[in-house]
Scaffold this active site. Structure first.
Site, PDB file in Angstrom:
ATOM      1  CE  LYS A 246      -4.432   1.020   0.130  1.00 46.92           C
ATOM      2  NZ  LYS A 246      -5.528   0.214  -0.452  1.00 46.92           N
TER       3      LYS A 246
HETATM    4  P1  NAD Z   1     -12.791   7.946  -3.136  1.00 50.43           P
HETATM    5  O1  NAD Z   1     -11.782   8.931  -2.746  1.00 50.43           O
HETATM    6  O2  NAD Z   1     -13.138   7.767  -4.563  1.00 50.43           O
HETATM    7  O3  NAD Z   1     -14.161   8.232  -2.347  1.00 50.43           O
HETATM    8  C1  NAD Z   1     -14.220   8.341  -0.956  1.00 50.43           C
HETATM    9  C2  NAD Z   1     -15.629   8.808  -0.563  1.00 50.43           C
HETATM   10  O4  NAD Z   1     -15.749   8.748   0.858  1.00 50.43           O
HETATM   11  C3  NAD Z   1     -15.962  10.236  -0.953  1.00 50.43           C
HETATM   12  O5  NAD Z   1     -17.307  10.281  -1.413  1.00 50.43           O
HETATM   13  C4  NAD Z   1     -15.852  11.016   0.349  1.00 50.43           C
HETATM   14  O6  NAD Z   1     -16.662  12.172   0.390  1.00 50.43           O
HETATM   15  C5  NAD Z   1     -16.350   9.957   1.311  1.00 50.43           C
HETATM   16  N1  NAD Z   1     -15.973  10.179   2.714  1.00 50.43           N
HETATM   17  C6  NAD Z   1     -14.750  10.463   3.212  1.00 50.43           C
HETATM   18  N2  NAD Z   1     -14.821  10.597   4.547  1.00 50.43           N
HETATM   19  C7  NAD Z   1     -16.115  10.374   4.893  1.00 50.43           C
HETATM   20  C8  NAD Z   1     -16.834  10.385   6.099  1.00 50.43           C
HETATM   21  N3  NAD Z   1     -16.219  10.631   7.249  1.00 50.43           N
HETATM   22  N4  NAD Z   1     -18.172  10.112   6.071  1.00 50.43           N
HETATM   23  C9  NAD Z   1     -18.796   9.865   4.916  1.00 50.43           C
HETATM   24  N5  NAD Z   1     -18.175   9.832   3.726  1.00 50.43           N
HETATM   25  C10 NAD Z   1     -16.855  10.093   3.717  1.00 50.43           C
HETATM   26  O7  NAD Z   1     -12.278   6.548  -2.510  1.00 50.43           O
HETATM   27  P2  NAD Z   1     -12.601   5.074  -3.013  1.00 50.43           P
HETATM   28  O8  NAD Z   1     -11.564   4.668  -4.007  1.00 50.43           O
HETATM   29  O9  NAD Z   1     -14.048   4.960  -3.350  1.00 50.43           O
HETATM   30  O10 NAD Z   1     -12.284   4.233  -1.689  1.00 50.43           O
HETATM   31  C11 NAD Z   1     -13.243   4.118  -0.639  1.00 50.43           C
HETATM   32  C12 NAD Z   1     -12.842   2.965   0.275  1.00 50.43           C
HETATM   33  O11 NAD Z   1     -12.794   1.753  -0.483  1.00 50.43           O
HETATM   34  C13 NAD Z   1     -11.467   3.094   0.940  1.00 50.43           C
HETATM   35  O12 NAD Z   1     -11.527   2.507   2.219  1.00 50.43           O
HETATM   36  C14 NAD Z   1     -10.574   2.271   0.032  1.00 50.43           C
HETATM   37  O13 NAD Z   1      -9.401   1.794   0.693  1.00 50.43           O
HETATM   38  C15 NAD Z   1     -11.519   1.128  -0.315  1.00 50.43           C
HETATM   39  N6  NAD Z   1     -11.173   0.398  -1.546  1.00 50.43           N
HETATM   40  C16 NAD Z   1     -11.054   1.048  -2.735  1.00 50.43           C
HETATM   41  C17 NAD Z   1     -10.792   0.324  -3.890  1.00 50.43           C
HETATM   42  C18 NAD Z   1     -10.751   0.975  -5.246  1.00 50.43           C
HETATM   43  O14 NAD Z   1     -10.707   0.230  -6.243  1.00 50.43           O
HETATM   44  N7  NAD Z   1     -10.787   2.289  -5.359  1.00 50.43           N
HETATM   45  C19 NAD Z   1     -10.604  -1.065  -3.812  1.00 50.43           C
HETATM   46  C20 NAD Z   1     -10.727  -1.707  -2.582  1.00 50.43           C
HETATM   47  C21 NAD Z   1     -11.032  -0.956  -1.449  1.00 50.43           C
END
Ligand code: NAD
Length: 432
Positions: free
Chosen positions: A124
């Site tokens: 990561k």
């Molecule tokens: P992103 O940056 O695209 O979106 C994050 C979202 O979370 C945004 O809408 C933001 O406003 C919201 N957010 C942040 N803090 C918040 C809070 N306190 N309350 C409510 N909403 C909040 O990120 P992403 O890529 O969608 O990743 C989201 C999660 O999924 C993370 O934990 C990441 O590690 C996990 N993840 C992502 C992927 C991927 O392919 N992008 C894969 C596996 C896991």
């Protein structure tokens, strides 16, 4: 000569944050490992090897801001274990990033890749910054410099980054370009790229699609019709938005969608395509017409059957877990439930689809993207989605079987399967 003025507020420079010992996520990661190790009777030397990451890199990332000042950000790349293949894991741009969080997320990637049987180890990366305050030019310079500074531990057969919170396909394009300018055209150095630059069809929706596949399968087993399942999604970025869209398409009743500013809630259900159209006009999610506004801190305790945390980690903790009303939690985010909150959910018979299963769709399609890049060949989207479904269903079935056979939770079952696979790879390599 007068300098051009930036059209936006200059980026907020966050104070330098040294690594914080004892951060919850890393402590919890250790506890999950110890628990799984005792469950499968793992030999102590392999446990010793897996307790700490293989390599940790902390780099300084200097960036010239649009206002002419120099900002210096802290960047990290942690490689947890590479026994099963090259290191793989996303890069996060977020104000909460620190070394302990990145360590924990790297370990999660080791278990996730093993559970869904893709030939990768776990890694990561992250930069401690607030991307919401930075211009596109500043983010471009940050992404390039971070990539340059960690590039000597990366490689198509060594370590392959991907997007995570605060980064996206565009960020990956900048990183690929920065790496390519020193090493020649190398599309396989990152996954989650734009399709025009060697990205895979279906990668953007893959994490959400995988989450909806396992949720649908669980509901089918429980005899619960999607239309009767009220779903709350916390986070409307890549993962949350795609989970909501695909769950809506599959007939689930979406009752709340939230982001960092708050949520919109309606017990009658929310039309997700209409939300997308509303957002495309520049409106706020929590102001979606015909719904109630809910503050961010109340999203996880809204009345529902299915709660999908899809934002930051540790959002369900001992301080709010007793208020959780869902019967099912789909961990689309990484580590959204703290270890200490787990027993409360178990006591109330809440079924948790654990992160290393529920959000593994992203790394599965990242694997497909990497293989397509190596072969210089593109798969059609139907093939990507079909193979994603096959792998998610296989991992889900294995977890259900292990959970039933040993009377353990789905998280314990998932960790046991993953740890057995990683340990076997370590033994076969003759490491210990
Ligand atoms: P992103 O940056 O695209 O979106 C994050 C979202 O979370 C945004 O809408 C933001 O406003 C919201 N957010 C942040 N803090 C918040 C809070 N306190 N309350 C409510 N909403 C909040 O990120 P992403 O890529 O969608 O990743 C989201 C999660 O999924 C993370 O934990 C990441 O590690 C996990 N993840 C992502 C992927 C991927 O392919 N992008 C894969 C596996 C896991």
């Amino acid at each position: 000569m007068t300098q051009p003025q930036p059209a936006h507020q200059p980026a907020t420079i966050l104070p330098f944050r040294p690594p914080v010992a004892g951060n919850n996520a890393w402590v919890d990661a250790g506890a999950y490992l110890e628990r799984a190790a005792s469950q499968i009777g793992l030999e102590s030397e392999i446990l010793l090897l897996l307790r700490s990451p293989f390599r940790e890199m902390h780099v300084e990332v200097p960036v010239r801001l649009d206002n002419g000042k120099l900002a210096v950000f802290s960047g990290y790349r942690v490689q947890h274990n590479g026994a099963r293949g090259p290191y793989k894991g996303g890069i996060r741009f977020h104000p909460d990033v620190d070394l302990d969080e990145i360590r924990a997320l790297a370990a999660l990637m080791t278990w996730k890749c093993a559970l869904v049987d893709v030939p990768f180890g776990g890694a990561k990366g992250g930069v401690h910054c607030d991307p919401s305050t930075m211009s596109e030019g500043e983010l471009n310079r940050l992404a390039r410099r971070y990539m340059q500074n960690i590039s000597h531990i990366l490689g198509v057969t060594r370590d392959i980054p991907a997007p995570d919170m605060g980064t996206n396909a565009h960020t990956m394009a900048w990183m690929m370009d920065a790496y390519g300018s020193a090493n020649g055209y190398t599309p396989g150095i990152v996954t989650g790229k734009p399709v025009e630059l060697g990205g895979s069809y279906g990668r953007e929706s893959a994490t959400g699609r995988g989450a909806v596949i396992v949720l649908s399968e669980l509901c089918r087993e429980l005899g619960a019709a999607p239309a009767d399942m009220r779903v709350v999604v916390q986070g409307y970025g890549n993962v949350g938005a795609w989970t909501a869209r695909l769950a809506h398409e599959a007939g689930f009743k979406i009752v709340a969608l939230g982001d960092v500013h708050g949520a919109c809630y309606s017990d009658d259900g929310i039309d997700v395509p209409a939300v997308d159209a509303w957002l495309a006009e520049g409106n706020a999610l929590s102001q979606f017409p015909g719904t109630e506004h809910v503050p961010p801190s109340e999203i996880v305790t809204l009345p529902c059957d299915v709660l999908v945390p899809a934002a930051t980690g540790e959002v369900i903790h001992t301080g709010n877990v007793r208020g959780v009303r869902a019967r099912i939690i789909v961990e689309a985010a990484n580590h959204p439930i703290t270890l200490a909150a787990e027993p409360v959910l178990a006591k109330h018979d809440v079924t948790v689809l654990p992160d290393i299963l529920a959000n593994a769709g992203g790394v599965i399609v990242s694997y497909f993207e990497w293989t397509q890049n190596i072969q210089q060949f593109r798969w059609p989207e139907e093939r990507v989605n079909d193979e994603l479904r096959t792998r998610m269903m296989a991992a889900y079935a294995a977890v259900r079987e292990e959970s039933a056979a040993n009377s353990v939770t789905m998280r314990e079952a998932a960790y046991a399967i993953a740890l057995k696979r990683v340990a076997q790879a370590i033994r076969l390599r003759g490491f210990v």
